[in-house]
Design a protein around this motif. Structure first.
Motif: not given
Ligand code: SF4
Lengths: 307, 138
Positions: A51-52, A55-56, A58, A215, A217-218, A222, B8, B13, B51-54, B76-81
């Motif tokens: 999943x990670x 993800x996008x 950043x 914090x 990292x994405x 990550x 996903x 998260x 940044x870690x969230x879905x 600020x959230x990484x997509x997809x959110x």
């Protein structure tokens, strides 16, 4: 080509990553059971990882190279350590003089990568976590290295991993002697901090500084950091088993005994994690400098005397 | 279904944002993680950094102070959110709707995927909402 296979498939990256993910699942499951919950399924770490990756990603402004290189260097160093230890475990004549020292160096790189990655991410909470991580590194690294030299002294001053292993096979395990047992206890305390587990998860402290250095990292970086952390969960106990409990031999029934040793150490680390509160950074520093370091020095003296 | 989506769905998260709630909805969200409901069975866990969230769980009626921050966090959230509005306040303003400092409800500031009404919604309702969100993903 042989070394490439060694590094990438077995016993390098893929093998270590698979067992590391399993260890991370074991960690979460045992934690859940202790807390009277059901816990996640076996493949949970794999789902998290994939999943990670999807993800996008950043990247904070002005930190491009280092921000991405830090997790990669962490992953690579853990992989190298695993490859070296397993190679020596399977073929004790492999390795070179001083590979123990190289291993000790490489084992600090994940922490240093975390420090660098957190520092370039330009986040106040991350920098708080970084400063705590530096202090923690300073506090546990000294007793860790002192304790790791007890086997060296007992094996007659050899700093080659293969010699330490064959010495144990011929003359009994280091943990069976007083000095070895004391050093083993010191090392257990240190790997708790090296894994950044409660009570020494001060740099990450989820409830106060939200994962600290991680914090910002994405996405993929990550995922790589998490993966290297999981691999460390396999490599560090393996290294301790190697140094004090005669490694794991792959002949017949011995392999079960080896797996049992690993699960014992991992289970102990996790049980300490789930039954303790977090300490402050100054308490951790005091614990390691005035508690563990003198103990490690006592172990060294005992080893010199020959007990 | 692609591998990415499958992963996903099994590893959500949550990031929890309080935009001026009375704190009751927040307690109910945390309740979902207790031994009785144990959302970690499904790979759902609470994370501290956006940044870690879905999934972003927003509680509260979105006060004027919180509105720009909510927007910033969403960006600020990484997509997809995905955004879940928890509680009647987040869905419509609830008892705070006529108040002078209301900038919300949530869907006035950021797009919302799932609404979970209730004051506060029971943990079962929150889990139901998350399940509906998961079955909506394609
Ligand atoms: S919906 Fe009810 S419980 Fe939730 S924040 Fe609003 S007033 Fe509080």
């Amino acid at each position: 080509m042989n070394w490439l296979f060694n590094f990438i498939v077995f016993p390098g990256f893929i093998f270590t990553a698979a067992i590391g993910m399993l260890a991370s699942w074991f960690d979460r499951k045992l934690t859940a059971r202790v807390q009277w919950r059901v816990g996640p399924p076996v493949l949970q770490p794999l789902y998290d990882f994939v999943k990670l990756l999807g993800k996008e990603t950043i990247i904070p402004k002005g930190s491009f190279g280092t921000f991405v290189l830090a997790p990669i260097s962490s992953l690579v160093s853990v992989t190298i350590v695993s490859t070296m230890i397993w190679n020596v475990m399977l073929w004790p004549e492999r390795g070179f003089v001083g590979d123990l020292i190289v291993t000790l160096y490489l084992l600090t790189i994940p922490s240093i990568a975390l420090i660098i990655g957190g520092a370039v991410s330009r986040n106040p909470l991350a920098s708080l976590g970084v400063s705590r991580e530096i202090k923690l590194l300073l506090s546990y690294e000294l007793p860790f290295i002192i304790a790791m030299f007890v086997p060296v002294i007992k094996a007659g001053g050899s700093i080659k991993l293969g010699d330490l292993l064959t010495y144990q096979w011929e003359n009994g395990l280091f943990i069976g002697s007083w000095s070895g047992a004391i050093a083993f206890a010191c090392v257990l305390a240190c790997i708790q901090a090296k894994l950044a587990y409660v009570p020494f998860d001060i740099p990450e402290a989820e409830t106060e500084i939200n994962n600290g250095p991680l914090i910002e990292y994405s996405g993929t970086p990550l995922a790589i950091f998490k993966l290297s952390r999981w691999m460390l969960l396999f490599v560090l106990p393996m290294f301790v088993i190697f140094m004090f409990m005669g490694g794991i031999s792959l002949h017949g029934w011995h392999i079960l005994w080896g797996i049992l040793k690993y699960i014992m150490i991992l289970g102990f680390v996790i049980l300490v994690k789930v039954t303790n509160p977090r300490v402050r950074i100054d308490q951790a520093l005091k614990f390691f400098w005035w508690g563990v370091t003198p103990l490690a020095i006592v172990a060294i003296i005992l080893a010199f005397v020959g007990v | 279904m692609s591998v990415k989506l499958k992963a996903l769905k099994r590893s959500i998260w949550l990031f929890h944002f309080n935009s001026g709630s009375c704190n009751n909805c927040d307690i109910e969200i945390v309740d979902c993680l207790t031994p009785r409901y144990d959302l970690e069975r499904f790979g759902i866990k609470l994370v501290g950094s956006i940044r870690h969230a879905d999934v972003m769980m927003v509680t509260g009626f979105v006060s004027r102070q919180a509105a720009p921050r909510l927007k910033l966090l969403y960006e600020q959230a990484p997509k997809p959110i995905f955004v879940v509005a928890v509680g009647t306040c987040a869905c419509s303003g609830g008892i705070f709707a006529p108040s002078y400092n209301m900038a919300g409800p949530v869907d006035k500031i950021i797009p919302v995927d799932v609404y979970i009404p209730g004051c506060p919604p029971k943990p079962e309702a929150i889990i139901m909402g998350v399940v509906k969100l998961l079955s909506k993903l394609k």
